[in-house]
Design an enzyme around this catalytic site. Structure first.
Site, PDB file in Angstrom:
ATOM      1  N   GLU A 195       0.794  -1.226   0.000  1.00  0.00           N
ATOM      2  CA  GLU A 195       0.000   0.000   0.000  1.00  0.00           C
ATOM      3  C   GLU A 195       0.828   1.279   0.000  1.00  0.00           C
ATOM      4  OE1 GLU A 195      -3.343   0.109  -0.319  1.00  0.00           O
ATOM      5  OE2 GLU A 195      -3.211  -2.068  -0.579  1.00  0.00           O
ATOM      6  N   SER A 473     -55.186 -14.906  40.754  1.00  0.00           N
ATOM      7  CA  SER A 473     -54.936 -15.685  41.974  1.00  0.00           C
ATOM      8  C   SER A 473     -53.477 -15.764  42.385  1.00  0.00           C
ATOM      9  CB  SER A 473     -55.499 -17.106  41.794  1.00  0.00           C
ATOM     10  OG  SER A 473     -56.895 -17.066  41.656  1.00  0.00           O
TER      11      SER A 473
END
Length: 781
Positions: A195, A473
């Site tokens: 690069e 309940s």
């Protein structure tokens, strides 16, 4: 005349020269002013760029998402685990099958043993190195674990946890930051060789590199090499937009010079290694070599070999074009070109190049890391974290969040809910059902699993945390517990009247509660009234005990919502979320100890330093004696009461405890129950609050039973207080008995609260025993 004309001509010429001189002077002045202004503007702009570069580069360079982890799996001898289950777990942890075990996160499996190399990992309490181990199995459990390096048996091995989610910043980038010294030298050499071979010579822009790239491209007849330096690439990715324009190119060059002036080559290179885009994981961008190494090879960048380094560097030129999974042939060709560049520049030998080129790419199978694998649970985690952290900290500081989630239980929960709802919806009136569930460890209050809807993978309305529904309940155990705090008045066998009752409520109206069966049962023992969930007996008991006392008990379990002191409270006219119900029942399951539910174990920063731990806290909130007595009745619920259908899949030896709940018109189906290891609260209903067509027993209990049959392994062993003793009671008369009485049963009593009278059966039993002994004596003597 001639002389005059001559003189006039001279004057005119002189004036012209003077005018020209003046014009030149003005032009020079304007030129210098313009030049000065231009220079001022240029240097001001350069100053602005300088500030921008330094400000961003010196400060916080990256926003890093927080990563959320499940509770780690610990392996030990005796752990109920099949070899195929361990293989499944390893695959989820992104391990790869490799007979040679050439790297971390690899394994090889045979029928009765698995050999693996674990990953090194930093936990909240210790950092562990990679281990080379062999796990042997026998009778569907771990027989032993051997350290393959030393041959010694290991007591316990903790695998790294599964990543279950992330909190991403807006741009949805992810990376694992690495330091320059952690990166293999071969990676640096390969990057510079392909690069920017003049990286250490230029000042941000390389004219030689531009000329060389142009020449290579002309020879190739197309674009094969760029002229941008690593510094320019970093500037483009870090500071600028992707637009292609002359202005952007000029900015790129200027900023490259500025960056090189202020920062060292090493700092620039390290930033590049962490910034460069290398892959795509669904909607999330993979940046930097640290994460790319894990994404493609499932190992830290420091452990990469030469051929793997070259493959990652090949991606820089085009992450999509050279994608290692989708385009392996193209990527292999580019990788070998990288190796060739390294050889040509003298960074590797011909033998190293040849050896590296022989290797296949050998990429680990793709495993998408979902941002939120379990969205409902992740929402709980985020809600609890927001008490200490703001949104910015959560989304951008790279926090590592360790949670209490058990992915095994979570997956079983998701599957069982989906399967059971499908079966339930075959009933005539049951359709469009939704569900929510919370599962905790009974002993610690850790949330191990949570779903907010029947589709547990779908984000959206989280019913576990946000659906406020009447609990029916489920409130009854707290009414009976409050009564049992007064042993002189109430015991488990105290007779209650389960008969019609009318109460005046608001505006003089009459409230006329009924049993679910619309039948009355007359006088029944207290334990029977709770085990069978009789409404009329419960209302009579609750009104005698007092609504204020009952509300105080409810608050003691951790409920913080306002409680309206109306008689209808006694039959569940209290609306809570499933999560709040779980907090309430956690206190019951913990025998009166309040344990704040928690989903987080610890939080680390991006450097692996501990920020906070979340230890479990407990405080005795409910009367321990009354809690024990109530829990024995909840066990009766599962043996012979409304929860008895669970016995089809949950063995009696588990001694499970629980309570069904159903709201008016069958709109809400609830079940809350626990084994020795887990507490689970389930809700089934419809989002539009229309009748669901199922009771607590025919709906939510089915889901609970299916899950606990899969994951629960420990029985409920209640701790009997010293002030409680078991006494034989005749079920028919309610008086003292012996075990010889045919209708006798053991019941726990607070010492001194048991009946004083004896049933006739006791005298009859004693006579039988005496007669038996007399017979033996006569026969032998």
């Amino acid at each position: 005349m001639a002389a005059a004309k001559k003189t006039r001509k001279k004057r005119q010429t002189s004036k012209k020269k003077s005018s020209v001189a003046k014009l030149n002077a003005h032009l020079k002045r304007y030129f210098f002013i313009a030049a000065a202004a231009g220079l001022f503007a240029f240097f001001s702009y350069v100053g602005y760029l300088d500030y921008t570069v330094r400000h961003q580069f010196e400060g916080k360079r990256w926003t890093i998402p927080a990563h959320v982890y499940a509770n780690p799996v610990e392996l030990y001898a005796g752990l109920p685990l099949k070899s195929k289950q361990l293989v499944f777990l390893l695959k989820k942890l992104r391990y790869h099958s490799d007979r040679s075990l050439s790297s971390q996160a690899s394994y090889t499996a045979n029928k009765n043993q698995i050999t693996l190399k674990t990953r090194g990992f930093t936990f909240w309490d210790a950092a562990t190195e990679s281990q080379y181990i062999r796990v042997k199995f026998q009778n569907n459990e771990v027989q032993r674990i051997v350290d393959m390096k030393t041959g010694r048996e290991l007591a316990i091995v903790r695998l790294e946890p599964e990543q279950i989610g992330s909190f991403y910043p807006a741009h949805k980038e992810d990376r694992i930051l690495v330091k320059l010294e952690e990166v293999p030298k071969s990676l640096i050499n390969a990057l510079i060789a392909t690069e920017d071979r003049d990286f250490y010579q230029h000042w941000g822009v390389s004219l030689k590199g531009i000329a060389r790239a142009m020449w290579v491209n002309i020879k190739a007849g197309g674009f094969v090499q760029g002229g941008s330096t690593l510094t320019q690439q970093l500037i483009k990715n870090f500071f600028l937009t992707p637009e292609r324009s002359l202005r952007r190119k000029i900015n790129e060059a200027l900023m490259a010079f500025i960056l090189e002036y202020h920062f060292s080559k090493e700092e620039i290179l390290e930033a590049y290694l962490n910034e460069v885009y290398l892959a795509q994981d669904g909607a999330y961008a993979v940046h930097g070599f640290g994460l790319a190494s894990e994404f493609y090879f499932s190992k830290p960048v420091a452990k990469l070999r030469l051929h793997e380094v070259a493959a990652l560097v090949a991606l820089v030129r085009g992450p999509s074009y050279y994608d290692l999974r989708r385009h392996p042939k193209r990527a292999l060709k580019r990788r070998n070109l990288v190796l060739s560049s390294l050889f040509k520049q003298g960074k590797i030998t011909a033998e190293q190049q040849a050896s590296a080129e022989k290797h296949a790419l050998k990429i680990v199978p793709f495993a998408h890391r979902a941002a939120n694998r379990y969205p409902a649970f992740i929402e709980l985690v985020k809600r609890q974290l927001k008490r200490e952290y703001n949104e910015t900290d959560l989304n951008s500081n790279g926090l590592r969040i360790f949670t209490t989630l058990d992915s095994h239980v979570q997956n079983k929960l998701s599957r069982s809910v989906h399967q059971q709802l499908t079966k339930i919806e075959k009933k005539p009136r049951a359709n469009k059902l939704e569900a929510a569930a919370v599962v905790t460890r009974r002993g610690t209050g850790e949330v191990v699993a949570l779903i907010g809807g029947r589709d547990s993978q779908k984000a959206g309305f989280n019913r576990a945390l946000n659906a406020v529904r009447p609990i029916g309940s489920l409130i009854k155990p707290l009414i009976y517990l409050t009564a049992l705090e007064y042993p002189k008045k109430y015991t488990l066998i105290t007779p209650l009247s389960d008969t019609k009752i009318e109460l005046k409520v608001e505006k003089g109206q009459l409230w006329k509660p009924q049993n679910y069966s619309r039948k009355e049962h007359g006088e029944v023992p207290l334990h029977t009234a709770l085990a069978h969930s009789y409404n009329l007996a419960t209302v009579r008991l609750g009104m005698d005990v007092g609504l204020g006392r009952i509300a105080k008990t409810i608050r003691s379990t951790g409920v913080t919502r306002p409680i309206n002191l109306y008689p209808s409270l006694l039959l569940g006219a209290l609306s809570l979320t499933p999560f709040e119900v779980t907090q309430m029942y956690q206190t019951l399951a913990a025998e009166g100890f309040s344990m704040p539910l928690r989903s987080i174990t610890a939080v680390l920063n991006n450097e692996g330093e501990l920020l906070q731990r979340y230890p479990y806290r407990l405080k005795q909130e409910l009367n321990p004696v009354a809690s024990y007595l109530t829990n024995t009745v909840l066990q009766e619920v599962m043996r012979s009461g409304t929860g008895r259908s669970a016995a089809n899949k949950i063995p009696a030896t588990m001694q499970a405890a629980g309570k069904t709940g159903t709201s008016n018109d069958l709109k809400d189906s609830w079940f809350a129950g626990f084994t020795g290891d887990y507490l689970g609260v389930f809700w089934v209903g419809r989002d539009d609050a229309k009748p669901a067509g199922v009771t607590g027993a025919s709906g939510a209990l089915k889901l609970w039973t299916e899950l606990m049959a899969e994951v629960a392994s420990e029985p409920v062993l209640l701790s009997r207080p010293d002030s409680v003793k078991n006494t034989w009671i005749d079920n028919e008369s309610g008086l003292l008995a012996t075990e010889l009485c045919p209708t006798a049963k053991l019941y726990p009593f607070v010492i001194g609260s048991e009946p004083k009278e004896r049933t006739l059966c006791v005298e009859s039993s004693l006579k039988k025993v005496r007669h038996w002994f007399d017979g033996i004596i006569k026969e032998h003597f």
